[in-house]
Write an enzyme that holds these catalytic residues in place. Structure first.
Site, PDB file in Angstrom:
ATOM      1  N   GLY A  23      36.416 -42.043  50.397  1.00 36.12           N
ATOM      2  CA  GLY A  23      37.276 -43.195  50.719  1.00 36.12           C
ATOM      3  C   GLY A  23      36.967 -43.799  52.068  1.00 36.12           C
ATOM      4  N   GLY A  82      38.266 -41.617  62.513  1.00 37.87           N
ATOM      5  CA  GLY A  82      38.481 -43.011  62.108  1.00 37.87           C
ATOM      6  C   GLY A  82      37.801 -44.032  63.009  1.00 37.87           C
ATOM      7  N   ARG A 117      32.667 -56.305  59.033  1.00 38.53           N
ATOM      8  CA  ARG A 117      31.668 -56.502  57.986  1.00 38.53           C
ATOM      9  C   ARG A 117      32.208 -57.481  56.941  1.00 38.53           C
ATOM     10  NH1 ARG A 117      29.623 -50.481  56.385  1.00 38.53           N
ATOM     11  NH2 ARG A 117      31.658 -50.215  55.393  1.00 38.53           N
ATOM     12  N   ARG A 138      32.106 -49.663  45.542  1.00 40.21           N
ATOM     13  CA  ARG A 138      30.893 -48.821  45.465  1.00 40.21           C
ATOM     14  C   ARG A 138      30.851 -48.073  44.137  1.00 40.21           C
ATOM     15  NH1 ARG A 138      30.609 -47.324  51.227  1.00 40.21           N
ATOM     16  NH2 ARG A 138      31.843 -48.932  52.246  1.00 40.21           N
ATOM     17  N   ASP A 172      28.431 -42.963  47.278  1.00 39.07           N
ATOM     18  CA  ASP A 172      29.494 -43.721  47.966  1.00 39.07           C
ATOM     19  C   ASP A 172      28.889 -44.803  48.859  1.00 39.07           C
ATOM     20  OD1 ASP A 172      28.733 -41.138  49.221  1.00 39.07           O
ATOM     21  OD2 ASP A 172      29.797 -41.941  50.945  1.00 39.07           O
TER      22      ASP A 172
HETATM   23  P1  AMP Z   1      28.972 -42.135  55.518  1.00 39.94           P
HETATM   24  O1  AMP Z   1      28.008 -41.068  55.104  1.00 39.94           O
HETATM   25  O2  AMP Z   1      28.880 -42.558  56.944  1.00 39.94           O
HETATM   26  O3  AMP Z   1      28.907 -43.311  54.599  1.00 39.94           O
HETATM   27  O4  AMP Z   1      30.450 -41.525  55.420  1.00 39.94           O
HETATM   28  C1  AMP Z   1      30.892 -40.702  54.384  1.00 39.94           C
HETATM   29  C2  AMP Z   1      32.395 -40.635  54.391  1.00 39.94           C
HETATM   30  O5  AMP Z   1      32.880 -40.172  55.639  1.00 39.94           O
HETATM   31  C3  AMP Z   1      33.095 -41.961  54.155  1.00 39.94           C
HETATM   32  O6  AMP Z   1      34.221 -41.707  53.360  1.00 39.94           O
HETATM   33  C4  AMP Z   1      33.490 -42.398  55.534  1.00 39.94           C
HETATM   34  O7  AMP Z   1      34.620 -43.245  55.525  1.00 39.94           O
HETATM   35  C5  AMP Z   1      33.807 -41.076  56.206  1.00 39.94           C
HETATM   36  N1  AMP Z   1      33.618 -41.121  57.651  1.00 39.94           N
HETATM   37  C6  AMP Z   1      32.447 -41.193  58.331  1.00 39.94           C
HETATM   38  N2  AMP Z   1      32.681 -41.210  59.659  1.00 39.94           N
HETATM   39  C7  AMP Z   1      34.027 -41.156  59.837  1.00 39.94           C
HETATM   40  C8  AMP Z   1      34.895 -41.143  60.973  1.00 39.94           C
HETATM   41  N3  AMP Z   1      34.431 -41.188  62.220  1.00 39.94           N
HETATM   42  N4  AMP Z   1      36.219 -41.102  60.739  1.00 39.94           N
HETATM   43  C9  AMP Z   1      36.716 -41.048  59.485  1.00 39.94           C
HETATM   44  N5  AMP Z   1      35.959 -41.037  58.393  1.00 39.94           N
HETATM   45  C10 AMP Z   1      34.628 -41.097  58.542  1.00 39.94           C
HETATM   46 MG    MG Z   2      29.577 -44.565  53.617  1.00 37.09          MG
END
Ligand code: AMP
Ligand code: MG
Length: 543
Positions: A110, A146, A203, A210, A283
């Site tokens: 998510g 976040g 963005r 997705r 994702d």
């Molecule tokens: P990514 O591989 O960067 O696309 O992230 C994978 C998942 O981790 C997604 O659900 C992102 O929303 C979550 N995510 C990545 N970095 C953070 C963060 N700093 N805080 C909260 N969720 C994160």
């Molecule tokens: Mg991602």
């Protein structure tokens, strides 16, 4: 959170929030991390930030949204796109999705740090969802904070705009704003956390749905919701597919075929420009076939199909350059499994997946023919030539971008080069592309020369005017790409408060195929100091 009633160019944006209007929301309103069942999203507001400051913006995206580009300089713009203020018709939410990460089902992921503000209908009737990345905690934040740091937000801002100008399907970026707050990151997960400047990126895409949005409902056997989400997606984003009041399986099959074809075309573009996404988890795959979620991406400098910039993937190199098409196919298979309950017949899904391979192969051939300046692709004649080229390129360190620009010069001047200087002549426009001149052994030169002669003979068969041939090639082989070391230099400066290089890079990337003599520094191959430097050739998922 206050809204801002005063008249302003931003207020002319017209919102039409179909995602929240048509799909079920999480009934729980608390912003706590949890599993969110039977819902497509959770309403959540961005977390206000202390001292927002505009770093960069895209005038083209302003125009796309119908905003006067001058409006970006107002305090109102900065407050809105830092997440401190909502416009009256915004309806902020985080999406629920799951995903396969590095080949394994990861359950609910998510929008953990992305908050959608709403969907704009621009004056041309085009839909554009606005999304703040790094805007604070959501129910999907899992164990993370976040937030996003300046370094990775700048990389995403610069690269997504560069990709757009390169003609690659992509999400866009409206603005990049520093928050005035610091964020702790352990860049290589090795026990060395540091405070970094925080940032919020806005963005923009027609939709941020997705593959993982469908996978989560299928995994939870929420089949009614799966159908509602598919119907919503087709109705709003695939207008050529007729859905009708009672959608038939045929509509879903057509839709999946379309997703397969868009994905194939996107990957062919990546291969054309030498882009490595780095984290092709499901994702991170857009249902619209857009490049999305720019994390530890990279650009091939020396052509090496086994290269990935992502240190988190160093062991298996799952997401290496040369494997991107196969991974996209695997990801589409996961999407096919997820939407199977809408179709209940494996055959059309399998056909679509094999059609992916057919479309990919044919698009790839056309793309290679264009890169080499051929009028049309001729399988028997051209396939062996291209195979030999791809055998040659990784043998010695050859900058992919410089090689193809040099090849266009060679294509244009080949008759004089051949007549005047024998073997040395043909290679001369390419010499700049080699990282280690000592690697150009006699054996290598002889093999390259044989290829260049065959290539030159092949061009002669087309009989294209020399200048036309060069122009055609230079229209598909960029002069400027968002090289990691350039992005890193811009980041180093930005972290000291100097954003001039960010603006210069963005401006250069607006015309990536055009010679810009004053910007020659941005077309140079990677300097030696950048070979092993973090951020230049090695990146982690930490962002
Ligand atoms: P990514 O591989 O960067 O696309 O992230 C994978 C998942 O981790 C997604 O659900 C992102 O929303 C979550 N995510 C990545 N970095 C953070 C963060 N700093 N805080 C909260 N969720 C994160
Ligand atoms: Mg991602």
């Amino acid at each position: 959170m206050a809204t801002h009633p005063a008249s302003h160019s931003l207020d002319s944006m017209s919102f039409d929030n179909v995602f929240t209007r048509e799909l079920p929301a999480d009934p729980e309103s608390s912003n706590t991390r949890r599993q969110v069942l039977d819902s497509c999203y959770s309403r959540v507001s961005p977390t206000p930030v202390a001292a927002p400051q505009l770093v960069a913006w895209s005038a083209e995206v302003c125009e796309l949204l119908g905003i006067d580009p001058e409006a970006v300089h107002s305090d109102h713009f900065v407050q809105v796109f830092a997440g401190n203020r909502l416009l009256p018709d915004m309806d902020p939410y985080a999406m629920c999705y799951g995903g396969h990460q590095f080949g394994n089902w990861a359950g609910q992921l998510g929008d953990g740090r992305a908050i959608n503000l709403g969907e704009v209908l621009n004056p041309a009737g085009e839909r554009a969802a606005l999304q703040l990345k790094g805007a604070g905690l959501t129910p999907y934040s899992r164990t993370a904070d976040g937030l996003a740091v300046l370094r990775s937000s700048l990389r995403e801002f610069l690269c997504s705009e560069a990709m757009f100008h390169l003609g690659v399907p992509t999400t866009r970026a409206l603005s990049l704003i520093t928050t005035g707050e610091s964020v702790e990151r352990d860049m290589f997960y090795d026990g060395h956390p540091q405070n970094e400047p925080g940032a919020v990126l806005c963005r923009v895409a027609p939709s941020f749905i997705r593959f993982g949005n469908f996978e989560i409902h299928a995994a939870r056997q929420e089949f009614e919701l799966l159908k509602r989400l598919a119907d919503h997606t087709i109705k709003n984003h695939f207008p050529l597919i007729e859905l009708g009041d009672t959608p038939t399986t045929n509509a879903y099959i057509k839709w999946f075929n379309d997703v397969c074809e868009r994905t194939a075309r996107m990957i062919v573009h990546w291969m054309r420009v030498g882009f490595v996404h780095g984290v092709m988890n499901t994702d991170n795959m857009s249902i619209l076939g857009l490049t999305i979620d720019y994390g530890p991406y990279g650009w091939l400098e020396n052509y090496d199909p086994n290269w990935t910039p992502n240190t988190t993937d160093a062991a298996g190199r799952r997401y290496r350059f040369g494997q991107q098409s196969a991974i996209a196919h695997w990801n589409l298979l996961q999407l096919a499994n997820a939407i199977y309950p809408l179709i209940n017949d494996p055959d059309p899904l399998e056909n679509a997946l094999s059609n992916y391979a057919t479309v990919y192969a044919s698009e790839w051939n056309q793309m290679m023919a264009a890169k080499l300046g051929f009028k049309v692709w001729d399988e028997d004649r051209d396939a062996p030539l291209i195979t030999e080229l791809h055998d040659l390129l990784p043998l010695v360190e050859t900058d992919m971008t410089l090689f193809y620009r040099g090849l266009a010069d060679l294509a244009a001047k080949r008759s004089t080069l051949q007549d005047n200087a024998g073997d040395k002549g043909l290679i001369s426009p390419l010499l700049d592309a080699y990282y280690v001149p000592e690697q150009l052994t006699n054996d290598y030169r002889a093999r390259l020369d044989a290829w260049l002669r065959a290539y030159s003979a092949r061009l002669n068969q087309d009989g294209l005017n020399a200048e036309t041939c060069r122009e055609n090639m230079n229209a598909v082989n960029p002069k400027y790409v968002m090289r990691n070391y350039l992005a890193q230099l811009a980041i180093d400066k930005a972290e000291t408060g100097d954003f001039t290089m960010v603006h210069e890079l963005l401006d250069t990337m607006r015309h990536p195929y055009t010679e810009q003599p004053a910007r020659q520094a941005f077309a140079e191959k990677r300097p030696d100091w950048a070979r092993q430097r973090p951020g230049c050739s090695m990146l982690s998922c930490s962002s």
